[in-house]
Design a protein around this motif. Structure first.
Motif, mmCIF file in Angstrom:
data_model
loop_
_atom_site.group_PDB
_atom_site.id
_atom_site.type_symbol
_atom_site.label_atom_id
_atom_site.label_comp_id
_atom_site.label_asym_id
_atom_site.label_seq_id
_atom_site.Cartn_x
_atom_site.Cartn_y
_atom_site.Cartn_z
ATOM 1 N N GLY A 269 0.748 -1.362 -0.115
ATOM 2 C CA GLY A 269 -0.089 -0.124 0.095
ATOM 3 C C GLY A 269 0.722 1.201 -0.014
ATOM 4 N N ARG A 270 1.992 1.153 0.847
ATOM 5 C CA ARG A 270 3.064 2.539 0.487
ATOM 6 C C ARG A 270 4.636 1.977 0.646
ATOM 7 N NH1 ARG A 270 -0.714 3.439 4.851
ATOM 8 N NH2 ARG A 270 0.803 2.875 6.215
ATOM 9 N N TRP A 271 4.965 2.950 -0.106
ATOM 10 C CA TRP A 271 6.555 2.496 -0.154
ATOM 11 C C TRP A 271 7.344 4.088 -0.369
ATOM 12 C CZ3 TRP A 271 9.175 -2.051 -2.102
ATOM 13 C CH2 TRP A 271 10.432 -2.023 -2.615
ATOM 14 N N THR A 272 8.405 3.835 0.824
ATOM 15 C CA THR A 272 9.234 5.220 0.443
ATOM 16 C C THR A 272 10.671 4.577 0.540
ATOM 17 O OG1 THR A 272 7.626 6.253 2.113
ATOM 18 C CG2 THR A 272 10.024 7.257 1.862
ATOM 19 N N THR A 273 11.403 4.962 -0.842
ATOM 20 C CA THR A 273 12.829 4.527 -0.781
ATOM 21 C C THR A 273 13.453 5.423 0.036
ATOM 22 O OG1 THR A 273 12.361 3.669 -2.804
ATOM 23 C CG2 THR A 273 14.652 4.361 -2.323
ATOM 24 N N THR A 274 14.158 4.961 0.982
ATOM 25 C CA THR A 274 15.114 5.853 1.910
ATOM 26 C C THR A 274 16.631 6.165 1.529
ATOM 27 O OG1 THR A 274 15.342 4.047 3.583
ATOM 28 C CG2 THR A 274 13.527 5.496 3.951
ATOM 29 N N TYR A 275 16.823 4.820 0.461
ATOM 30 C CA TYR A 275 18.515 5.043 0.249
ATOM 31 C C TYR A 275 18.333 4.237 -1.179
ATOM 32 C CZ TYR A 275 23.372 4.004 -0.097
ATOM 33 O OH TYR A 275 24.713 4.032 -0.540
ATOM 34 N N TYR A 276 19.390 4.869 -2.004
ATOM 35 C CA TYR A 276 19.442 4.377 -3.299
ATOM 36 C C TYR A 276 20.800 4.836 -4.055
ATOM 37 C CZ TYR A 276 19.149 3.048 -8.252
ATOM 38 O OH TYR A 276 19.130 2.562 -9.539
ATOM 39 N N ASP A 277 21.770 3.938 -4.272
ATOM 40 C CA ASP A 277 23.030 4.553 -4.786
ATOM 41 C C ASP A 277 23.418 3.891 -6.299
ATOM 42 O OD1 ASP A 277 24.020 2.144 -4.418
ATOM 43 O OD2 ASP A 277 25.345 2.785 -2.755
ATOM 44 N N GLY A 278 22.369 3.252 -6.895
ATOM 45 C CA GLY A 278 22.664 2.380 -8.181
ATOM 46 C C GLY A 278 23.065 0.987 -7.935
ATOM 47 N N VAL A 279 23.392 0.648 -6.634
ATOM 48 C CA VAL A 279 24.221 -0.551 -6.176
ATOM 49 C C VAL A 279 23.373 -1.352 -5.045
ATOM 50 C CG1 VAL A 279 26.153 -2.076 -5.735
ATOM 51 C CG2 VAL A 279 26.548 -0.106 -7.224
ATOM 52 N N ALA A 280 22.735 -0.428 -4.232
ATOM 53 C CA ALA A 280 22.146 -0.838 -3.153
ATOM 54 C C ALA A 280 20.853 -0.159 -2.884
ATOM 55 C CB ALA A 280 23.023 -0.859 -1.788
ATOM 56 N N TRP A 281 19.954 -0.183 -2.111
ATOM 57 C CA TRP A 281 18.748 0.378 -1.893
ATOM 58 C C TRP A 281 18.217 -0.129 -0.587
ATOM 59 C CZ3 TRP A 281 13.858 -1.947 -1.262
ATOM 60 C CH2 TRP A 281 13.955 -3.249 -1.615
ATOM 61 N N ASN A 282 17.466 0.680 0.079
ATOM 62 C CA ASN A 282 16.389 0.534 1.381
ATOM 63 C C ASN A 282 15.232 1.358 1.202
ATOM 64 O OD1 ASN A 282 18.514 -0.892 2.861
ATOM 65 N ND2 ASN A 282 19.649 1.015 3.310
ATOM 66 N N ALA A 283 14.151 0.663 1.764
ATOM 67 C CA ALA A 283 13.020 1.252 1.539
ATOM 68 C C ALA A 283 12.106 1.098 2.809
ATOM 69 C CB ALA A 283 12.129 0.958 0.209
ATOM 70 N N THR A 284 11.034 2.042 3.357
ATOM 71 C CA THR A 284 10.082 1.581 4.394
ATOM 72 C C THR A 284 8.779 1.062 3.462
ATOM 73 O OG1 THR A 284 11.048 3.274 5.744
ATOM 74 C CG2 THR A 284 8.724 2.612 6.383
ATOM 75 N N VAL A 285 8.453 -0.190 3.899
ATOM 76 C CA VAL A 285 7.002 -0.557 3.039
ATOM 77 C C VAL A 285 6.033 -1.064 3.862
ATOM 78 C CG1 VAL A 285 6.326 -2.264 1.313
ATOM 79 C CG2 VAL A 285 8.841 -1.525 1.537
ATOM 80 N N PHE A 286 4.751 -0.688 3.490
ATOM 81 C CA PHE A 286 3.572 -1.136 4.113
ATOM 82 C C PHE A 286 2.974 -2.475 3.338
ATOM 83 C CE2 PHE A 286 -0.902 -1.006 4.905
ATOM 84 C CZ PHE A 286 -0.954 -1.349 6.288
ATOM 85 N N THR B 17 4.494 -2.718 8.736
ATOM 86 C CA THR B 17 5.335 -2.016 8.231
ATOM 87 C C THR B 17 6.671 -2.439 8.368
ATOM 88 O OG1 THR B 17 3.920 -0.050 8.667
ATOM 89 C CG2 THR B 17 6.421 0.296 8.334
ATOM 90 N N TRP B 18 7.422 -2.598 7.167
ATOM 91 C CA TRP B 18 8.666 -3.262 7.111
ATOM 92 C C TRP B 18 9.968 -2.377 6.581
ATOM 93 C CZ3 TRP B 18 8.907 -8.156 8.944
ATOM 94 C CH2 TRP B 18 7.484 -8.773 9.044
ATOM 95 N N LEU B 19 11.104 -2.601 7.104
ATOM 96 C CA LEU B 19 12.267 -1.975 6.322
ATOM 97 C C LEU B 19 13.030 -3.131 5.530
ATOM 98 C CD1 LEU B 19 13.842 -0.229 9.466
ATOM 99 C CD2 LEU B 19 12.239 0.868 7.805
ATOM 100 N N TRP B 20 12.962 -2.708 4.175
ATOM 101 C CA TRP B 20 13.444 -3.584 2.974
ATOM 102 C C TRP B 20 14.798 -3.182 2.628
ATOM 103 C CZ3 TRP B 20 8.608 -5.161 -0.205
ATOM 104 C CH2 TRP B 20 7.810 -6.080 0.400
ATOM 105 N N GLY B 21 15.434 -3.943 1.906
ATOM 106 C CA GLY B 21 16.684 -3.442 1.081
ATOM 107 C C GLY B 21 17.155 -4.570 0.170
ATOM 108 N N GLY B 22 18.090 -4.262 -0.770
ATOM 109 C CA GLY B 22 18.554 -5.110 -1.247
ATOM 110 C C GLY B 22 19.686 -4.541 -1.954
ATOM 111 N N ASP B 23 20.639 -5.294 -2.897
ATOM 112 C CA ASP B 23 21.944 -4.923 -3.721
ATOM 113 C C ASP B 23 22.583 -5.664 -4.427
ATOM 114 O OD1 ASP B 23 23.318 -6.333 -0.920
ATOM 115 O OD2 ASP B 23 24.226 -6.797 -2.415
#
Length: 117
Positions: free
Chosen positions: A52-69, A96-102
């Motif tokens: 329902g909601r997504w806020t990307t909190t970090y993105y540098d082209g190789v890694a990312w983090n987001a707050t997700v509902f 509500t979750w903190l997600w990330g990937g790289d």
């Protein structure tokens, strides 16, 4: 060669404040043989299919983090790398979750978002 990685994090969040533990990759995943529906955070699909909601909190082209509902069902983080490698985080339920990937050692991020389980 298997082109699917299992990595990423999902941190549980309480209803009011972020709390909880970390679910490390491997707690749930999609396999190379499983057809899953991918949703792009880049493509504006937020508000559809479990998220329902997504806020990307970090993105540098190789890694990312987001707050997700996640409002219903089960979803997990998804990252696609420029060399074709795919990274899946664990499937999680509503909350509500903190997600990330790289894409470390696999080029740059081509797409990222979530998949439904």
């Amino acid at each position: 060669m298997n082109n699917v990685g299992i990595r990423g994090i999902a941190v549980a969040a309480g209803a009011v404040a972020l709390t909880g533990g970390i679910l490390l990759a491997g707690a749930g995943s999609a396999s190379a043989d499983t057809e899953v529906k991918h949703h792009s955070a880049i493509g504006g699909e937020v508000g559809t299919s479990h998220v329902g909601r997504w806020t990307t909190t970090y993105y540098d082209g190789v890694a990312w983090n987001a707050t997700v509902f996640v409002d219903y069902g089960r979803s997990g983080a998804y990252t696609k790398c420029s060399d074709g490698h795919r990274v899946y985080g664990p499937l999680v339920g509503p909350g509500t979750w903190l997600w990330g990937g790289d894409c470390y050692n696999h080029g740059n991020i081509v797409d990222y978002g979530w998949y439904d389980g």
